[in-house]
Design a protein around this motif. Structure first.
Motif, PDB file in Angstrom:
ATOM      1  N   ASP A 108     -65.660 -24.163  21.545  1.00  0.00           N
ATOM      2  CA  ASP A 108     -66.382 -25.174  22.317  1.00  0.00           C
ATOM      3  C   ASP A 108     -66.845 -24.676  23.684  1.00  0.00           C
ATOM      4  OD1 ASP A 108     -63.823 -25.134  23.414  1.00  0.00           O
ATOM      5  OD2 ASP A 108     -63.596 -27.311  23.450  1.00  0.00           O
ATOM      6  N   TYR A 109     -66.524 -23.439  24.037  1.00  0.00           N
ATOM      7  CA  TYR A 109     -66.999 -22.872  25.298  1.00  0.00           C
ATOM      8  C   TYR A 109     -68.519 -22.673  25.271  1.00  0.00           C
ATOM      9  CZ  TYR A 109     -67.246 -19.669  29.313  1.00  0.00           C
ATOM     10  OH  TYR A 109     -67.557 -19.071  30.509  1.00  0.00           O
ATOM     11  N   TYR A 110     -69.082 -22.460  24.109  1.00  0.00           N
ATOM     12  CA  TYR A 110     -70.505 -22.218  23.920  1.00  0.00           C
ATOM     13  C   TYR A 110     -71.363 -23.323  24.560  1.00  0.00           C
ATOM     14  CZ  TYR A 110     -74.853 -21.408  21.272  1.00  0.00           C
ATOM     15  OH  TYR A 110     -76.157 -21.171  20.901  1.00  0.00           O
ATOM     16  N   GLY A 111     -70.907 -24.558  24.505  1.00  0.00           N
ATOM     17  CA  GLY A 111     -71.687 -25.692  24.997  1.00  0.00           C
ATOM     18  C   GLY A 111     -71.421 -26.077  26.439  1.00  0.00           C
ATOM     19  N   SER A 112     -70.680 -25.285  27.196  1.00  0.00           N
ATOM     20  CA  SER A 112     -70.346 -25.614  28.585  1.00  0.00           C
ATOM     21  C   SER A 112     -71.573 -25.561  29.482  1.00  0.00           C
ATOM     22  CB  SER A 112     -69.303 -24.630  29.128  1.00  0.00           C
ATOM     23  OG  SER A 112     -68.085 -24.790  28.445  1.00  0.00           O
ATOM     24  N   GLU A 158     -60.627 -34.498  23.584  1.00  0.00           N
ATOM     25  CA  GLU A 158     -61.252 -34.127  24.848  1.00  0.00           C
ATOM     26  C   GLU A 158     -62.389 -33.128  24.599  1.00  0.00           C
ATOM     27  OE1 GLU A 158     -60.512 -35.477  27.867  1.00  0.00           O
ATOM     28  OE2 GLU A 158     -59.154 -36.745  26.726  1.00  0.00           O
ATOM     29  N   ILE A 159     -63.392 -33.177  25.476  1.00  0.00           N
ATOM     30  CA  ILE A 159     -64.530 -32.276  25.392  1.00  0.00           C
ATOM     31  C   ILE A 159     -64.496 -31.320  26.571  1.00  0.00           C
ATOM     32  CG2 ILE A 159     -67.063 -32.132  25.329  1.00  0.00           C
ATOM     33  CD1 ILE A 159     -65.892 -33.609  22.922  1.00  0.00           C
ATOM     34  N   ARG A 160     -64.692 -30.024  26.311  1.00  0.00           N
ATOM     35  CA  ARG A 160     -64.688 -28.997  27.350  1.00  0.00           C
ATOM     36  C   ARG A 160     -65.998 -29.056  28.129  1.00  0.00           C
ATOM     37  NH1 ARG A 160     -62.523 -23.989  27.866  1.00  0.00           N
ATOM     38  NH2 ARG A 160     -61.725 -24.043  25.766  1.00  0.00           N
ATOM     39  N   ASN A 161     -65.883 -28.757  29.416  1.00  0.00           N
ATOM     40  CA  ASN A 161     -67.073 -28.507  30.220  1.00  0.00           C
ATOM     41  C   ASN A 161     -66.696 -27.567  31.352  1.00  0.00           C
ATOM     42  OD1 ASN A 161     -69.638 -28.443  31.083  1.00  0.00           O
ATOM     43  ND2 ASN A 161     -69.535 -30.335  32.222  1.00  0.00           N
TER      44      ASN A 161
END
Length: 169
Positions: A108-112, A158-161
């Motif tokens: 999910d780091y790709y969408g930060s 939770e969603i990463r940002n």
């Protein structure tokens, strides 16, 4: 072999901002560095690691550290993680080490907000007073994809940002 990921370059705007934050260079210089970035690749068909190439020349005396914006991001399928290590030859010869011991790039780091820009921070931990010199385009780190599982009762939503430390806020 199953294909589970894809390396891409971050946008030129993202790289220029991050590169100028790390090094005192002009925008024109950062754009020139960006144009020379090579995507990670394996050296042989039997290689597990994808070599990350230095976007610029750097030299580290014993005890010195550098934070390198690679210009690379990675789309990774769910259930996989990219782990970053120093190239084994550099670790063996110079004790080149990642400051966080192993870099963990989650899917999910790709969408930060930072486009998933992968930074690699390394230290020359030589106890033999050896100086490490790496030329632009040389492999200095390697990424290995590993599959992982989650617990049966896992209910995280939770969603990463963000990057370093973003999951502990």
């Amino acid at each position: 072999m199953r294909k589970i990921a894809r390396f891409e370059k971050v946008s030129v705007e993202r790289f220029v901002k991050d590169y100028m934050d790390s090094f005192a260079v002009s925008k024109e210089c950062a754009v020139e560095v960006y144009e020379g970035i090579k995507k990670p690749q394996r050296a042989t068909v039997g290689s597990a690691g994808y070599d990350f190439y230095a976007p610029c020349d750097f030299t580290l005396a014993p005890g010195e550290t550098i934070k390198i914006p690679t210009g690379i991001r990675c789309y990774i399928h769910d259930g996989w993680v990219l782990q970053i290590f120093p190239r084994s030859g550099l670790g063996f010869k110079y004790r080149l080490q990642l400051n966080n011991t192993v870099g963990i790039i989650d899917s999910d780091y790709y969408g930060s907000d930072n486009e998933g820009h992968i930074f690699i921070k390394i230290t020359n931990d030589s106890n033999e007073n050896k100086i490490v010199s790496v030329k632009m385009g040389e492999g200095f780190a390697q990424g290995i994809f590993l599959e992982y599982g989650i617990c049966e009762d896992d209910d995280v939503c939770e969603i990463r940002n963000g990057g370093f430390g973003s999951t502990t806020k």
